[in-house]
Design an enzyme around this catalytic site. Structure first.
Site, mmCIF file in Angstrom:
data_model
loop_
_atom_site.group_PDB
_atom_site.id
_atom_site.type_symbol
_atom_site.label_atom_id
_atom_site.label_comp_id
_atom_site.label_asym_id
_atom_site.label_seq_id
_atom_site.Cartn_x
_atom_site.Cartn_y
_atom_site.Cartn_z
ATOM 1 N N LEU A 190 43.323 36.027 45.174
ATOM 2 C CA LEU A 190 42.286 35.177 45.750
ATOM 3 C C LEU A 190 41.156 35.151 44.739
ATOM 4 C CD1 LEU A 190 41.930 36.200 49.522
ATOM 5 C CD2 LEU A 190 42.478 33.925 48.660
ATOM 6 N N ASP A 191 40.566 33.977 44.507
ATOM 7 C CA ASP A 191 39.504 33.936 43.508
ATOM 8 C C ASP A 191 38.260 34.669 44.005
ATOM 9 O OD1 ASP A 191 37.631 32.006 44.780
ATOM 10 O OD2 ASP A 191 39.260 30.577 44.488
ATOM 11 N N LYS A 192 37.365 34.948 43.082
ATOM 12 C CA LYS A 192 36.182 35.767 43.354
ATOM 13 C C LYS A 192 35.341 35.204 44.494
ATOM 14 C CE LYS A 192 32.047 37.551 40.990
ATOM 15 N NZ LYS A 192 31.308 37.595 39.709
#
Length: 236
Positions: free
Chosen positions: A100-102
């Site tokens: 999952l991106d930041k």
């Protein structure tokens, strides 16, 4: 005797794909000698990665973790404010099955079962992931229909697979995808002039985030775990 990349995966070091990269980088040694791609090993061989001795996993652990915003899905990154390993702070080494991106939050499966990671990450298996997404302007029926058909992402030069969408608010919708392209949902929305303001992953395969608090984890056990392995084609 099994292939070295599979051995590293089964030991919970990383996925097979990452193992191949480690081998190519010369980070893996077998009995003191630099490993080569395709070689086979047994449990009697001494295998190290970056100088650390690797041993078979005694117990397989599978966790559901609610990743907070600001945590980066990486094992080591000097530029990351906080890595997922630091945030999780689990007593044994686990690896994430799908990033999952930041700027996103939600469910991530963490495990030391490299074979399960391999099966979950393989795009051809089309395992479902469900998200709740909030965008910056009012959602239209055309937007929902066009997103569901599949979207050509110019930056990636790829068309997404058809997916399921349902509107749950003026600016919010649910989406179920069976791919894991880089920042896929954000890129899909951008193609229609929408900007994602928040994104939460609610489900991976059969495992649901439910009411798990942000930053907390729970162990996946019993029927839920058996079903996950069954769907992914693995053996528990």
């Amino acid at each position: 005797m099994i292939r070295l990349n599979k051995y590293l995966a089964e030991c919970g070091v990383c996925s097979r794909r990452e193992a191949d990269r480690y081998i190519e980088q010369g980070r893996v040694k077998v009995n003191g000698q630099t490993a080569v791609s395709g070689m086979q090993v047994s449990e009697e061989d001494k295998v190290t990665v970056s100088g650390k001795l690797i041993q078979p996993v005694e117990k397989k652990v599978v966790l559901a973790y609610h990743k907070p915003i600001g945590v980066t899905c990486t094992e080591k990154d000097k530029f990351a404010d906080k890595t997922i390993m630091q945030a999780l702070n689990y007593p044994i080494r686990l690896t994430y099955a799908g990033r999952l991106d930041k700027d996103s939050t939600g469910l991530i499966i963490m495990t030391n079962d490299g074979d399960l990671i391999q099966r979950m990450m393989k795009g051809a298996n089309r395992h479902e992931k469900e998200y709740t997404v909030k965008v910056n302007k009012e959602i239209t029926q055309d937007f929902l229909e066009n997103m569901a058909k599949g979207v050509y992402l110019r930056e990636l030069e790829q068309t997404t697979r058809p997916c399921e969408l349902s509107q749950i608010g003026k600016y919010t919708f649910k989406i179920v995808i069976s791919q894991g392209l880089n920042r896929q949902i954000r890129r899909m929305c951008a193609e229609f002039g929408y900007k994602v303001e928040s994104l939460r992953r609610d489900r991976v395969v059969n495992v649901e985030l439910g009411k798990l608090p942000v930053g907390k984890y729970r162990e996946i056990t019993g029927e839920e775990l058996q079903e996950l392995y069954k769907i992914c084609g693995g053996i528990k």
